[in-house]
Motif scaffolding. Sequence first.
Motif, PDB file in Angstrom:
ATOM      1  N   LEU A  28       0.830  -1.209   0.000  1.00 54.63           N
ATOM      2  CA  LEU A  28       0.000   0.000   0.000  1.00 54.63           C
ATOM      3  C   LEU A  28       0.865   1.260   0.000  1.00 54.63           C
ATOM      4  CD1 LEU A  28      -2.767  -1.106   2.525  1.00 54.63           C
ATOM      5  CD2 LEU A  28      -2.857  -1.128   0.033  1.00 54.63           C
ATOM      6  N   ASP A  29       1.990   1.212   0.694  1.00 58.68           N
ATOM      7  CA  ASP A  29       2.899   2.366   0.699  1.00 58.68           C
ATOM      8  C   ASP A  29       3.500   2.609  -0.677  1.00 58.68           C
ATOM      9  OD1 ASP A  29       2.411   2.802   3.352  1.00 58.68           O
ATOM     10  OD2 ASP A  29       4.217   1.763   4.057  1.00 58.68           O
ATOM     11  N   PRO A  34       6.341   4.415  -5.538  1.00 59.44           N
ATOM     12  CA  PRO A  34       6.599   3.150  -6.233  1.00 59.44           C
ATOM     13  C   PRO A  34       8.075   2.810  -6.416  1.00 59.44           C
ATOM     14  CG  PRO A  34       5.793   4.805  -7.767  1.00 59.44           C
ATOM     15  CD  PRO A  34       5.638   5.383  -6.408  1.00 59.44           C
ATOM     16  N   THR A  35       8.957   3.765  -6.217  1.00 58.68           N
ATOM     17  CA  THR A  35      10.388   3.479  -6.409  1.00 58.68           C
ATOM     18  C   THR A  35      11.160   3.496  -5.097  1.00 58.68           C
ATOM     19  OG1 THR A  35      10.843   5.826  -6.822  1.00 58.68           O
ATOM     20  CG2 THR A  35      10.334   4.451  -8.739  1.00 58.68           C
ATOM     21  N   ASP A  36      10.465   3.522  -3.974  1.00 60.47           N
ATOM     22  CA  ASP A  36      11.124   3.581  -2.662  1.00 60.47           C
ATOM     23  C   ASP A  36      11.827   2.248  -2.402  1.00 60.47           C
ATOM     24  OD1 ASP A  36      11.767   3.576   0.103  1.00 60.47           O
ATOM     25  OD2 ASP A  36      10.234   5.084   0.475  1.00 60.47           O
ATOM     26  N   ALA A  37      13.150   2.256  -2.466  1.00 62.46           N
ATOM     27  CA  ALA A  37      13.922   1.013  -2.327  1.00 62.46           C
ATOM     28  C   ALA A  37      13.762   0.399  -0.940  1.00 62.46           C
ATOM     29  CB  ALA A  37      15.399   1.290  -2.615  1.00 62.46           C
ATOM     30  N   GLU A  38      13.641   1.247   0.070  1.00 59.14           N
ATOM     31  CA  GLU A  38      13.508   0.720   1.435  1.00 59.14           C
ATOM     32  C   GLU A  38      12.197  -0.030   1.604  1.00 59.14           C
ATOM     33  OE1 GLU A  38      13.539   2.312   6.071  1.00 59.14           O
ATOM     34  OE2 GLU A  38      14.141   3.639   4.429  1.00 59.14           O
ATOM     35  N   VAL A  39      11.110   0.524   1.064  1.00 55.08           N
ATOM     36  CA  VAL A  39       9.809  -0.145   1.164  1.00 55.08           C
ATOM     37  C   VAL A  39       9.814  -1.432   0.354  1.00 55.08           C
ATOM     38  CG1 VAL A  39       7.339   0.063   0.712  1.00 55.08           C
ATOM     39  CG2 VAL A  39       8.615   2.036   1.565  1.00 55.08           C
ATOM     40  N   ILE A  40      10.369  -1.375  -0.865  1.00 49.03           N
ATOM     41  CA  ILE A  40      10.449  -2.592  -1.689  1.00 49.03           C
ATOM     42  C   ILE A  40      11.253  -3.665  -0.960  1.00 49.03           C
ATOM     43  CG2 ILE A  40      11.356  -3.549  -3.841  1.00 49.03           C
ATOM     44  CD1 ILE A  40      10.766  -0.855  -5.165  1.00 49.03           C
ATOM     45  N   LEU A  76      11.437  -6.761  -8.951  1.00 48.45           N
ATOM     46  CA  LEU A  76      11.035  -5.398  -8.612  1.00 48.45           C
ATOM     47  C   LEU A  76      12.148  -4.691  -7.852  1.00 48.45           C
ATOM     48  CD1 LEU A  76       8.775  -3.243  -8.455  1.00 48.45           C
ATOM     49  CD2 LEU A  76       8.017  -4.330  -6.323  1.00 48.45           C
ATOM     50  N   ARG A  77      12.803  -5.420  -6.962  1.00 46.29           N
ATOM     51  CA  ARG A  77      13.875  -4.845  -6.164  1.00 46.29           C
ATOM     52  C   ARG A  77      15.089  -4.475  -7.022  1.00 46.29           C
ATOM     53  NH1 ARG A  77      16.915  -8.303  -1.543  1.00 46.29           N
ATOM     54  NH2 ARG A  77      17.151  -9.614  -3.386  1.00 46.29           N
ATOM     55  N   SER A  78      15.370  -5.295  -8.021  1.00 39.40           N
ATOM     56  CA  SER A  78      16.537  -5.040  -8.867  1.00 39.40           C
ATOM     57  C   SER A  78      16.268  -3.996  -9.949  1.00 39.40           C
ATOM     58  CB  SER A  78      16.983  -6.348  -9.531  1.00 39.40           C
ATOM     59  OG  SER A  78      15.976  -6.819 -10.426  1.00 39.40           O
ATOM     60  N   GLY A  79      15.021  -3.551 -10.071  1.00 43.24           N
ATOM     61  CA  GLY A  79      14.682  -2.559 -11.085  1.00 43.24           C
ATOM     62  C   GLY A  79      14.290  -3.154 -12.414  1.00 43.24           C
ATOM     63  N   SER A  80      14.254  -4.480 -12.524  1.00 39.43           N
ATOM     64  CA  SER A  80      13.871  -5.124 -13.786  1.00 39.43           C
ATOM     65  C   SER A  80      12.365  -5.090 -14.006  1.00 39.43           C
ATOM     66  CB  SER A  80      14.345  -6.584 -13.796  1.00 39.43           C
ATOM     67  OG  SER A  80      15.742  -6.656 -13.626  1.00 39.43           O
ATOM     68  N   LEU A  81      11.615  -4.825 -12.950  1.00 39.97           N
ATOM     69  CA  LEU A  81      10.158  -4.815 -13.015  1.00 39.97           C
ATOM     70  C   LEU A  81       9.667  -3.469 -12.503  1.00 39.97           C
ATOM     71  CD1 LEU A  81       7.856  -6.777 -13.762  1.00 39.97           C
ATOM     72  CD2 LEU A  81       7.774  -7.469 -11.365  1.00 39.97           C
TER      73      LEU A  81
END
Length: 668
Positions: A28-29, A34-40, A76-81
Amino acid sequence: MEIDVNDFLDAFFEEAQEHVAAFEHGILDLERAPTDAEVIGSVFRAAHSIKGASGTFGLTSVADFTHHLESALDLLRSGSLTYDSELASLLLSALDVLKSLLLVARSGGDPPAAEAEVRAALERVVAGTRGAGATSAAAQGGASAGKRQVTVRVRPKPEVMSRGMDPLVLLRELMDAKEPGTECIIETDSSALPMLDELDPEACYLAWTVKLSTTWSDAQIGEIFSFIEDACEIEIAEQHAPTAPRPTAAAVVQAAAVATAPTTLRVAADKLDQLLDLVGELVIAQAMIVEAVRSPEGDHAARLQDALVAMERNTRELQERVMSIRMVPLSTVFGRLPRIVHDVGLACGKPVRVKIEGEETEIDKAMVEQLVDPLTHLVRNAVDHGLETPDERRAAQKPQEGEIRIRAYHESGNVVIEVKDDGSGMNTEAIRAKAERMGLIGPDAAMSDDQVHELVFHAGFSTASSVTDVSGRGVGMDVVKRNIESLKGSVSLCSARGAGTTLKIRLPLTLAILEGFAVRVARQTFILPLTSVVESFRPTKSQVRRLLGRGEVIDVRGASLPVVHLHRILGVDGAQDDPCQALVSIVEFNDSSFAVLVDEVLGQMHVVVKSLESNYQHVDKLMGATILGDGRVAMILDVQALAKEVRGERTPALFDSGNAGFQEAAWI
């Protein structure tokens, strides 16, 4: 020593619920960042923790499904998604499946029907992204570019096996999760293995060295071992750069700490130590009393008095400590509401944000779960009925995104929970028209706006023009009120046209023990909740006025308060009926006040609430009973029911034919 694996399983399921909550909050955060690495990263770690632990306990269905979910999150974490609304919907669906799988693993039953569909969707997302990544890598000169040689040394502590953990499961996971085509070599170190006659079958003496070529960072490798990092020594190093400092799994986990809400009652060790100390003090006080009684000579009266004072002090402190253990933060309830608001907002086509305040406010654990349904309905109503559509909000010059604010705080010994929206407010004319059609009020009834708004709590009342999955059946607000009142609380609302609606729930801190105000009516003792009592006094004749057909009122500092004659309501004979010859206790409830007529004020005391429903049956105007120090039973008055009596919401006589037996048993 025989180990009961069920003890470990219970702990796993409890922790899994915490990880599920962290996962849901993170998704939800991400809608706002959508690009917050800490939340991901927090979402990935939550899924990874569930996967690792479920594999350790052999819960293959949970581990297998979470593996597919983790693969998508890793991309998603690696930026591929890229995170978008479609991916958010898929991840939330996967979370719902995961919740069902955990429930099946714990309680049994059939796997969720949506599992296969969601799993296939996750596989398509992963396959499509990796295919694109492989094509890109090939165009750049091969998939092996950028890989490095890494050595991972895993040395479990001897007690790791006795704690129900299996390091081999994580080694297998490392091999299963490695990139396609990656070489992985595992070597066993048995140098610490003792002679057979010195071997402890429950201890672990082996260690392992894993050599692999990978593009993963040390943090990604360390996360695989995060589940057992406190039971193992983990060292990660590049084979050709052994002196380079690398973070350990412990450092990875420390950086990944996520605040989650407890789903069970957990007691800190220092609180238990304090309870033990108090019990010891009680034992000493008891011994002092016994000694003073057995040895009546000398100053035994003074010694007995001192011992009784010590026991009273320790008993009170023990009671307060135990009550503090029963209290849990409302975050255990509030944590579920953002997902509900999100789903209802999507169904209604209304973008909504949620603001939560005071989730650390504590309340009795026995009341927490009973708050879930009422609060769920209130937030659903706030989104569906309270908030306008985006077009309507633009026309009203409001932000397109609506807001639901949930707030909790302490007030006058109670817990207050507010659910507020910034919508259009309640349509007083529509509510009144519907009430007239239902026959609840007459066309000429004189009612204030607040009184009209209270009609929404009537059973079957709804102003919705059509029935949907969200609302329109007229079932809900009456149930909310009934559920809150069953907790000895109250619910009220305040609405302003164009400025939104606020619903306020007021609850006692606990239903087990309350601070009571004892009063006498004739020969009977009754208890009023002390938090509701403002003052007690004997009124003068000039303060008492009789209203034709409306009983008596007492003037107190410019306000006229109605008088409640307890002996009339409860059917008690021999009580004083003249307010000037008796006493009145001024009682407040839900922003209103009234005077209770009593014969004598006995003082305040701590009382243990005993349920009448469990031991006899429900009795109007009473919330329970307690046992006094002399062994007599005292009834605890229901201030909420008395307030209804004052407002004219009268119920049948308390002691009718169905309650005659109780009257005879209670008042003799």
